[in-house]
Design an enzyme around this catalytic site. Structure first.
Site, short mmCIF file in Angstrom:
data_model
loop_
_atom_site.label_atom_id
_atom_site.label_comp_id
_atom_site.label_asym_id
_atom_site.label_seq_id
_atom_site.Cartn_x
_atom_site.Cartn_y
_atom_site.Cartn_z
N ASP A 1 22.70 19.31 5.86
CA ASP A 1 23.87 18.60 5.35
C ASP A 1 24.97 19.46 4.78
O ASP A 1 24.71 20.26 3.89
CB ASP A 1 23.38 17.85 4.09
CG ASP A 1 23.31 16.38 4.26
OD1 ASP A 1 24.00 15.85 5.11
OD2 ASP A 1 22.55 15.79 3.48
N GLU B 1 17.11 16.80 8.11
CA GLU B 1 18.57 16.73 7.97
C GLU B 1 19.11 18.03 7.37
O GLU B 1 18.53 18.58 6.44
CB GLU B 1 18.91 15.54 7.07
CG GLU B 1 20.39 15.32 6.84
CD GLU B 1 20.67 14.01 6.08
OE1 GLU B 1 19.92 13.02 6.25
OE2 GLU B 1 21.64 13.99 5.31
N GLU C 1 28.47 18.44 2.76
CA GLU C 1 29.33 17.37 2.27
C GLU C 1 30.45 17.99 1.46
O GLU C 1 30.19 18.82 0.59
CB GLU C 1 28.54 16.37 1.41
CG GLU C 1 27.59 15.53 2.25
CD GLU C 1 26.93 14.42 1.45
OE1 GLU C 1 26.97 13.27 1.90
OE2 GLU C 1 26.38 14.71 0.37
#
Ligand SMILES: *[C@@H]1O[C@H](CO)[C@@H](O)[C@H](O)[C@H]1NC(C)=O
Ligand SMILES: *[C@@H]1O[C@H](CO)[C@@H](O)[C@H](O)[C@H]1NC(C)=O
Length: 288
Positions: free
Chosen positions: A104, A102, A106
């Protein structure tokens, strides 16, 4: 060169230019599925814009139709304006299964006029704990800005408006697992995380401000699409040069500038958290 071959060349050039433009303008309906949120996520403006919404009952999210094994993904995002404390807008590539990979992004909201935090993480084979956090050098709620994940066999790089903010190098040679076998899909979502997001969970979501909205446009995936167990970029064209490129010296300078001026957390320097030894990728010496 004869007149006819010259004309033929011009035609080839025009056709290829037009088809590139056509690709860049593709309709989001062709690339994206809204996956949850019971109508709170929408594709609007004839397929040119995605809006995600969050209220007390639910957030919302979308995903790419395609999976990729290596990808160069760029999307313009305008984050939740005003008092966005407690909200998180996530934008990431992720594979399936228990030992997933993953990459990421955010975006952690904040009170009006207080800074968002851009939180990044890298999971390889189900293990993360590789957080780096940044402030931005602009207000991400006033305009659209481009957020990119470029994932190649060489490295995974996170960009904001073309400036690299983080590079995770392929250090398999030093024993650090690198995402390279599992195809990933792009996901995005807007949800409530007021148990941890803003000032570590101290500031709660103010539901009187709901609904909270974020917008996405100009999604581009110049990527290696995964289909029937094969990745489509295994050919040798100049379009695929990025697959073997390192950061050039200009990008390395920009990366250093961002990290020096805007980085607020780096797991690689958190010796309290890793008292025995920092993770291997933090201490390996590389050429660049
Ligand atoms: C929110 O604002 C506070 C005060 O300026 C700051 O400490 C914090 O890093 C900001 N961002 C988040 C997501 O908490
Ligand atoms: C791509 O081209 C290079 C140089 O011409 C060659 O060494 C390499 O084997 C080629 N790769 C593939 C997958 O065909």
């Amino acid at each position: 060169m004869g007149v006819f071959s010259y004309i033929a060349l011009v035609i080839v050039f025009l056709v290829s230019t037009l088809s590139m433009v056509a690709f860049a303008g593709t309709n989001l309906y062709q690339d994206i599925d809204i996956t949850w949120g019971d109508g709170r996520g929408k594709i609007v403006n004839n397929g040119q814009l995605i809006t995600l919404s969050l209220d007390r009952e639910s957030g919302s999210g979308f995903q790419s139709k395609n999976q990729f094994l290596y990808a160069k993904i760029d999307t313009q995002i305008k984050l939740v304006p005003g008092n966005s404390a407690g909200t998180v807008t996530a934008y990431y590539l992720r594979s399936e299964g228990l030992s997933w990979d993953e990459l990421d992004f955010e975006f952690l909201g904040n009170l009006s006029d207080e800074p968002y935090i851009v939180h990044t993480n890298v999971y390889t084979q189900g293990k993360g704990e590789r957080e780096q956090q940044f402030y931005l050098w602009f207000d991400p709620t006033k305009d659209f800005h481009t957020y990119s994940i470029h994932w190649s066999p060489v490295h995974a790089v996170f960009y904001v408006d073309g400036k690299p903010i983080r590079e995770f190098k392929n250090l398999e040679g030093a024993g650090v697992p690198y995402p390279k076998n599992q195809p990933m899909r792009l996901y995005s979502s807007l949800w409530n995380a007021d148990d941890w997001a803003t000032r570590g969970g101290l500031v709660k979501t103010d539901w009187s401000q709901a609904p909270f909205d974020a917008s996405f446009r100009n999604f581009r995936a110049n990527s290696c699409v995964w289909s029937n167990g094969v990745s489509s970029c295994n050919s040798n064209t100049s379009d695929n040069a990025w697959l073997s490129q390192q950061l050039d010296s200009r990008s390395q300078k920009r990366l250093k500038w961002v990290q020096k001026n805007y980085m607020i957390y780096n797991y690689c320097t958190d010796t309290k958290r890793f008292p025995q030894a920092l993770p291997v990728e933090c201490t390996v010496r590389t050429k660049s």
